[in-house]
Design an enzyme around this catalytic site. Structure first.
Site, PDB file in Angstrom:
ATOM      1  N   ASP A   1       0.903  -1.164  -0.054  1.00 45.34           N
ATOM      2  CA  ASP A   1      -0.009   0.114   0.018  1.00 45.34           C
ATOM      3  C   ASP A   1       0.834   1.214  -0.086  1.00 45.34           C
ATOM      4  O   ASP A   1       1.865   1.203  -0.106  1.00 45.34           O
ATOM      5  CB  ASP A   1      -0.916  -0.017   1.124  1.00 45.34           C
ATOM      6  CG  ASP A   1      -2.167   0.507   1.159  1.00 45.34           C
ATOM      7  OD1 ASP A   1      -2.513   1.278   0.078  1.00 45.34           O
ATOM      8  OD2 ASP A   1      -3.332   0.427   1.895  1.00 45.34           O
TER       9      ASP A   1
ATOM     10  N   TRP B   1      -3.178   3.320  -5.771  1.00 43.53           N
ATOM     11  CA  TRP B   1      -4.364   3.968  -5.869  1.00 43.53           C
ATOM     12  C   TRP B   1      -4.546   4.520  -7.146  1.00 43.53           C
ATOM     13  O   TRP B   1      -5.287   5.380  -7.492  1.00 43.53           O
ATOM     14  CB  TRP B   1      -4.734   4.918  -4.775  1.00 43.53           C
ATOM     15  CG  TRP B   1      -4.581   4.490  -3.339  1.00 43.53           C
ATOM     16  CD1 TRP B   1      -4.890   3.143  -3.116  1.00 43.53           C
ATOM     17  CD2 TRP B   1      -3.930   4.814  -2.529  1.00 43.53           C
ATOM     18  NE1 TRP B   1      -4.342   3.090  -1.705  1.00 43.53           N
ATOM     19  CE2 TRP B   1      -3.725   4.439  -1.540  1.00 43.53           C
ATOM     20  CE3 TRP B   1      -3.374   6.235  -2.316  1.00 43.53           C
ATOM     21  CZ2 TRP B   1      -3.183   4.673  -0.111  1.00 43.53           C
ATOM     22  CZ3 TRP B   1      -2.600   6.722  -1.176  1.00 43.53           C
ATOM     23  CH2 TRP B   1      -2.726   5.960   0.028  1.00 43.53           C
ATOM     24  N   GLY B   2      -3.726   4.280  -8.178  1.00 51.93           N
ATOM     25  CA  GLY B   2      -3.604   5.038  -9.511  1.00 51.93           C
ATOM     26  C   GLY B   2      -3.151   6.579  -9.488  1.00 51.93           C
ATOM     27  O   GLY B   2      -3.289   7.062 -10.433  1.00 51.93           O
TER      28      GLY B   2
ATOM     29  N   ASP C   1      -9.752   3.114  -3.725  1.00 49.59           N
ATOM     30  CA  ASP C   1     -10.725   2.190  -3.041  1.00 49.59           C
ATOM     31  C   ASP C   1     -11.945   1.778  -3.516  1.00 49.59           C
ATOM     32  O   ASP C   1     -12.883   3.149  -3.549  1.00 49.59           O
ATOM     33  CB  ASP C   1     -10.695   2.334  -1.754  1.00 49.59           C
ATOM     34  CG  ASP C   1      -9.414   2.139  -1.119  1.00 49.59           C
ATOM     35  OD1 ASP C   1      -8.232   2.194  -1.696  1.00 49.59           O
ATOM     36  OD2 ASP C   1      -9.342   1.929   0.317  1.00 49.59           O
TER      37      ASP C   1
HETATM   38  C1  GLA Z   1      -5.880   1.198   1.430  1.00 48.05           C
HETATM   39  C2  GLA Z   1      -5.995   0.341   0.474  1.00 48.05           C
HETATM   40  C3  GLA Z   1      -7.154  -0.819   0.692  1.00 48.05           C
HETATM   41  C4  GLA Z   1      -6.931  -1.530   2.001  1.00 48.05           C
HETATM   42  C5  GLA Z   1      -6.658  -0.520   3.337  1.00 48.05           C
HETATM   43  C6  GLA Z   1      -6.252  -1.082   4.480  1.00 48.05           C
HETATM   44  O1  GLA Z   1      -6.995   2.006   1.627  1.00 48.05           O
HETATM   45  O2  GLA Z   1      -6.293   0.867  -0.908  1.00 48.05           O
HETATM   46  O3  GLA Z   1      -7.310  -1.713  -0.512  1.00 48.05           O
HETATM   47  O4  GLA Z   1      -5.726  -1.999   1.655  1.00 48.05           O
HETATM   48  O5  GLA Z   1      -5.790   0.612   2.693  1.00 48.05           O
HETATM   49  O6  GLA Z   1      -5.883  -0.329   5.464  1.00 48.05           O
END
Ligand code: GLA
Length: 400
Positions: free
Chosen positions: A159, A194-195, A215
């Protein structure tokens, strides 16, 4: 030609041959670990169980369910613990699991999952802390990768929370790629920024998949104060980036929300079916121990999964858009097309697919098969049209 120029000629010929061999054998745009030749399939704890509800019993029951409810048989493989499995670091800097949640430890859990004929995945973060405030991997990449390999990890999601203002996504993820490469175990690498830095432009050489969007929210169209993307937003954001993915390196529009309760059955069919058109990883994000028959049927639709897993690995693209009505087409290894007719509007609508939109001549006769009703429609010339429900999808293959 004198002797010297003949030597020079032969030398330059050899150099040209060597360069052309190197350029054809080195996958310049794909991470070089040989994994994820088709989009990874599995389950991840986050969408349904978040932080507080993640524990060893849940993960064991999930693995039992996947091994017996038909999911493993249709290709689901990776059982992935998302955020909150980890607690701290010890005096030597080794990552320590939360033993209150995982009393048998991570190695025993990985062994259990492997005994079920499945593979095991973990989550970490490229920054100081994970999004839930657990220890991140920044500065511990080689140590963590070695630990994961010793535990039997087959898949790592990394992440992008709590990163330093100076941290660069491409170089940070490259450090973990290189650490995994020397860990002694093949580990699928899932990039999750996240792009935010257009990862499709660089991540193909770094990871096996990269989040292309925020997300995923469990709704067709909604907003959250912290961000995220509704399903309808993700469908728009995925247009135009399909050509960056392929065997070993995939766009990842996030885990599935199928079965989590915030959308209609038609919307969940759209979630699943469009992921197959995108050639996206199919990572279930629901409670697979207690799911309804309708949810199970969506997640285990073999004909749709075959589109996702087609060996050509070519992502589909949007070939028609008129207001809220769209047609997406994906070329398959046998030359046929998978076609999705997508209705993003608020009333049922008829959508037509014209052969010239999907790369076929209009006088071609082709077999059309519906992938959700599992019925052959027949041999049709030039086009096919169908009634598509609100926020729904009709999916067919068109085979000359
Ligand atoms: C981010 C990621 C999610 C998940 C959460 C966990 O938001 O994009 O997919 O892994 O963290 O905290």
């Amino acid at each position: 030609m004198n002797q010297a120029s003949s030597f020079l000629f032969r030398l330059s010929f050899a150099v040209i041959m060597l360069l052309s061999f190197l350029s054809s054998s080195a996958p310049a745009h794909a991470v070089d670990n040989g994994l994820a030749r088709t989009p990874p399939m599995g389950w991840n704890s986050w969408n349904r169980f978040r932080c507080d509800d993640l524990n060893e019993k849940l993960v064991r029951q999930t693995a039992d369910a996947i091994a017996t409810n038909g999911m493993r048989d249709v290709g689901y493989q990776y059982v992935v613990l998302d955020d909150c499995w980890q607690l701290s670091r010890d005096a030597q800097g080794n990552i320590v699991a939360d033993l209150a949640k995982f009393p048998s430890g991570i190695k025993a859990l990985a062994d259990y999952i492997h005994e079920k004929g499945l593979k095991f995945g973990l989550y970490t973060d490229a920054g100081m802390k994970t999004c839930e405030g657990r220890p991140g991997s920044l500065g511990h990449e080689y140590q963590d990768a070695k630990q994961y390999a010793m535990w039997g990890v087959d898949y790592l999601k990394e992440d992008w929370c709590s990163t330093l203002p100076t941290q660069n996504a491409e170089s940070s993820y490259t450090v973990m790629r290189d650490a995994l490469a020397v860990s002694g175990r093949p580990i699928v690498f899932s990039i999750c920024e996240w792009g935010s830095t257009n990862p499709w432009l660089w991540a193909g050489a770094v990871g096996n998949m990269w989040r292309s969007t925020g997300d995923i929210l469990d709704c067709w169209q909604c907003k959250m104060s912290w961000g995220g993307n509704s399903l309808s937003e993700i469908l728009d954001l995925m247009s135009g980036i399909g050509s960056y993915s392929g065997p070993g390196h995939w766009n990842d529009p996030d885990m599935l929300q199928v079965g989590n309760g915030g959308m209609t059955e038609d919307e969940y069919r759209t979630n699943f079916g469009m992921w197959a058109i995108f050639a996206a990883p199919l990572i279930a994000g629901n409670d697979v121990v207690h799911m309804s028959t309708a949810t199970r049927e969506i997640l285990t639709n073999k004909e749709v999964i075959a589109i996702d897993q087609d060996p050509l690995g070519q992502a589909g693209s949007r070939v028609m858009k008129t207001g809220n009505l769209e047609v997406w087409s994906k070329q398959l290894a046998d030359g046929s097309r998978a076609v999705a007719m997508l209705n993003k509007g608020e009333s049922p609508a008829k959508i037509a697919v014209n052969w010239n939109n999907i790369g076929y001549p209009t006088d071609l006769t082709a077999s059309v098969r519906d992938l959700w009703s599992h019925k052959d429609i027949g041999r049709l010339k030039g086009s096919y049209s169908a009634e598509v429900p609100i926020h729904g999808i009709v999916m067919v293959t068109v085979k000359p």
